[in-house]
Design a protein around this motif. Sequence first.
Motif, PDB file in Angstrom:
ATOM      1  N   ASP A  81      -5.606   4.500  -5.499  1.00  0.00           N
ATOM      2  CA  ASP A  81      -7.016   4.673  -5.582  1.00  0.00           C
ATOM      3  C   ASP A  81      -7.487   3.528  -4.763  1.00  0.00           C
ATOM      4  OD1 ASP A  81      -7.000   6.455  -7.661  1.00  0.00           O
ATOM      5  OD2 ASP A  81      -6.959   5.223  -9.294  1.00  0.00           O
ATOM      6  N   VAL A  82      -6.921   2.597  -4.253  1.00  0.00           N
ATOM      7  CA  VAL A  82      -7.320   1.427  -3.411  1.00  0.00           C
ATOM      8  C   VAL A  82      -7.160   1.780  -1.916  1.00  0.00           C
ATOM      9  CG1 VAL A  82      -7.145  -0.825  -2.655  1.00  0.00           C
ATOM     10  CG2 VAL A  82      -6.508  -0.443  -5.064  1.00  0.00           C
ATOM     11  N   GLU A  83      -8.555   2.012  -1.496  1.00  0.00           N
ATOM     12  CA  GLU A  83      -8.572   2.571   0.080  1.00  0.00           C
ATOM     13  C   GLU A  83      -8.985   1.063   0.967  1.00  0.00           C
ATOM     14  OE1 GLU A  83     -10.332   6.093   2.275  1.00  0.00           O
ATOM     15  OE2 GLU A  83     -12.120   4.696   1.470  1.00  0.00           O
ATOM     16  N   THR A  84      -9.283   0.239   0.163  1.00  0.00           N
ATOM     17  CA  THR A  84      -9.710  -0.920   1.061  1.00  0.00           C
ATOM     18  C   THR A  84      -9.395  -2.264   0.205  1.00  0.00           C
ATOM     19  OG1 THR A  84     -11.699   0.306   2.347  1.00  0.00           O
ATOM     20  CG2 THR A  84     -11.616  -2.272   2.482  1.00  0.00           C
ATOM     21  N   LEU A  85      -8.894  -3.347   0.799  1.00  0.00           N
ATOM     22  CA  LEU A  85      -8.580  -4.514   0.274  1.00  0.00           C
ATOM     23  C   LEU A  85      -9.090  -5.806   0.899  1.00  0.00           C
ATOM     24  CD1 LEU A  85      -7.114  -5.709  -2.168  1.00  0.00           C
ATOM     25  CD2 LEU A  85      -4.916  -5.783  -1.037  1.00  0.00           C
ATOM     26  N   HIS A  86      -9.995  -6.575   0.190  1.00  0.00           N
ATOM     27  CA  HIS A  86     -10.651  -7.721   0.919  1.00  0.00           C
ATOM     28  C   HIS A  86     -10.084  -8.830   0.027  1.00  0.00           C
ATOM     29  CE1 HIS A  86     -12.514  -4.985   3.593  1.00  0.00           C
ATOM     30  NE2 HIS A  86     -13.705  -4.846   2.775  1.00  0.00           N
ATOM     31  N   PHE A  87     -10.290 -10.076   0.427  1.00  0.00           N
ATOM     32  CA  PHE A  87      -9.904 -11.427  -0.188  1.00  0.00           C
ATOM     33  C   PHE A  87     -10.959 -12.526   0.038  1.00  0.00           C
ATOM     34  CE2 PHE A  87      -6.399  -9.216   1.677  1.00  0.00           C
ATOM     35  CZ  PHE A  87      -5.518  -9.002   0.717  1.00  0.00           C
ATOM     36  N   VAL A  88     -11.380 -13.063  -0.997  1.00  0.00           N
ATOM     37  CA  VAL A  88     -12.055 -14.192  -1.063  1.00  0.00           C
ATOM     38  C   VAL A  88     -11.649 -15.261  -1.753  1.00  0.00           C
ATOM     39  CG1 VAL A  88     -14.646 -15.206  -1.876  1.00  0.00           C
ATOM     40  CG2 VAL A  88     -14.112 -12.672  -1.118  1.00  0.00           C
ATOM     41  N   GLY A  89     -11.456 -16.456  -1.251  1.00  0.00           N
ATOM     42  CA  GLY A  89     -10.931 -17.887  -1.711  1.00  0.00           C
ATOM     43  C   GLY A  89     -11.734 -18.904  -1.533  1.00  0.00           C
ATOM     44  N   HIS A  90     -11.650 -20.057  -2.551  1.00  0.00           N
ATOM     45  CA  HIS A  90     -12.345 -21.012  -2.666  1.00  0.00           C
ATOM     46  C   HIS A  90     -11.491 -22.407  -2.355  1.00  0.00           C
ATOM     47  CE1 HIS A  90     -14.650 -24.543  -4.701  1.00  0.00           C
ATOM     48  NE2 HIS A  90     -14.993 -24.577  -3.697  1.00  0.00           N
ATOM     49  N   SER A  91     -11.601 -23.376  -1.409  1.00  0.00           N
ATOM     50  CA  SER A  91     -10.805 -24.442  -1.323  1.00  0.00           C
ATOM     51  C   SER A  91      -9.586 -24.153  -1.269  1.00  0.00           C
ATOM     52  CB  SER A  91     -11.000 -25.519  -2.477  1.00  0.00           C
ATOM     53  OG  SER A  91     -10.669 -26.730  -2.456  1.00  0.00           O
ATOM     54  N   MET A  92      -8.581 -24.639  -2.225  1.00  0.00           N
ATOM     55  CA  MET A  92      -6.909 -24.506  -2.017  1.00  0.00           C
ATOM     56  C   MET A  92      -6.614 -22.927  -1.884  1.00  0.00           C
ATOM     57  SD  MET A  92      -3.867 -26.487  -3.968  1.00  0.00           S
ATOM     58  CE  MET A  92      -3.952 -25.583  -5.511  1.00  0.00           C
ATOM     59  N   GLY A  93      -7.675 -22.368  -2.843  1.00  0.00           N
ATOM     60  CA  GLY A  93      -7.219 -20.910  -3.106  1.00  0.00           C
ATOM     61  C   GLY A  93      -7.229 -20.159  -1.484  1.00  0.00           C
ATOM     62  N   CYS A  94      -8.186 -20.628  -0.592  1.00  0.00           N
ATOM     63  CA  CYS A  94      -8.133 -20.101   0.716  1.00  0.00           C
ATOM     64  C   CYS A  94      -6.666 -20.256   1.268  1.00  0.00           C
ATOM     65  CB  CYS A  94      -8.985 -20.817   1.634  1.00  0.00           C
ATOM     66  SG  CYS A  94     -10.827 -20.700   0.986  1.00  0.00           S
ATOM     67  N   ILE A  95      -5.982 -21.486   0.997  1.00  0.00           N
ATOM     68  CA  ILE A  95      -4.791 -21.832   1.697  1.00  0.00           C
ATOM     69  C   ILE A  95      -3.663 -20.770   1.033  1.00  0.00           C
ATOM     70  CG2 ILE A  95      -3.408 -23.614   2.474  1.00  0.00           C
ATOM     71  CD1 ILE A  95      -6.212 -23.598   3.503  1.00  0.00           C
ATOM     72  N   ILE A  96      -3.649 -20.705  -0.301  1.00  0.00           N
ATOM     73  CA  ILE A  96      -2.982 -20.076  -1.020  1.00  0.00           C
ATOM     74  C   ILE A  96      -2.836 -18.515  -0.329  1.00  0.00           C
ATOM     75  CG2 ILE A  96      -2.167 -18.978  -3.226  1.00  0.00           C
ATOM     76  CD1 ILE A  96      -3.070 -21.345  -4.406  1.00  0.00           C
ATOM     77  N   LEU A  97      -4.083 -18.022   0.001  1.00  0.00           N
ATOM     78  CA  LEU A  97      -4.296 -16.697   0.366  1.00  0.00           C
ATOM     79  C   LEU A  97      -3.597 -16.698   1.961  1.00  0.00           C
ATOM     80  CD1 LEU A  97      -7.718 -15.843  -1.060  1.00  0.00           C
ATOM     81  CD2 LEU A  97      -5.537 -14.485  -1.055  1.00  0.00           C
ATOM     82  N   ARG A  98      -3.989 -17.662   2.639  1.00  0.00           N
ATOM     83  CA  ARG A  98      -3.426 -17.612   3.884  1.00  0.00           C
ATOM     84  C   ARG A  98      -2.244 -17.533   4.129  1.00  0.00           C
ATOM     85  NH1 ARG A  98      -5.338 -22.481   7.741  1.00  0.00           N
ATOM     86  NH2 ARG A  98      -4.035 -21.489   9.144  1.00  0.00           N
TER      87      ARG A  98
END
Length: 224
Positions: A81-98
């Motif tokens: 059901d997921v056609e598009t996947l995006h990401f939002v991070g704050h502070s250290m959360g951005c680095i975890i996502l990277r």
Amino acid sequence: MNVRANLPRIAPQCQTDAPRTSVILVHGMLASHRSMRPIADSLSGVGMHVTSWRYSTLIHSIRDHADRLARVVLRHLADRDVETLHFVGHSMGCIILRQTLLRFRLSGARFVMLAPPNGGSRLTRLPSGPLARWFPPFAELAEHRDSLVNRLPSPTGLEVGVVAARWDRVVELEATRLRCPHDHLVVSATHQRLPGHEEAVRQVQHFLLHGCFDRPAVTRRRAA
């Protein structure tokens, strides 16, 4: 972005009537998923399916967090059901996502970073002494060039937007920038309050919908 090609075979999740856009939110250090609620509500309001990921911010390394988060990303990619996947991070959360996204090829995905310590955090200047081994992220987010964050490859195959806080005492403004093309915007907020700041929330939504920040609106607000 079609995310179904070349994926491992994982049991499909429940089907819905139409493909959806999903967004994974990752909060920052010494915060919780509740800090991302204004963004979650904003994105849900335009029909996006939001997952606000929870983790304990201090007692595990960024690599450990990324290993756990990668399993969440895989579940989304395996969901028909997921056609598009995006990401939002704050502070250290951005680095975890990277760190997490190094193992995926997600051409067309969008990633908004709020006050990211891409060049390290000024908090790591504080002496930690023997306590350092109990709090791995402090070393990983150090400002010197050999730290984990400064050795991370730049994001590729993603549309990236960075929202920096003008009155940030945690991350230097210049340290929020990346060494690759990205949209960069400064909002009049503090580091901690950025995820709930009205303009920042609106800009996150705009970037995920359009792939850029709404700069004419910023100009109008400053002129008013």
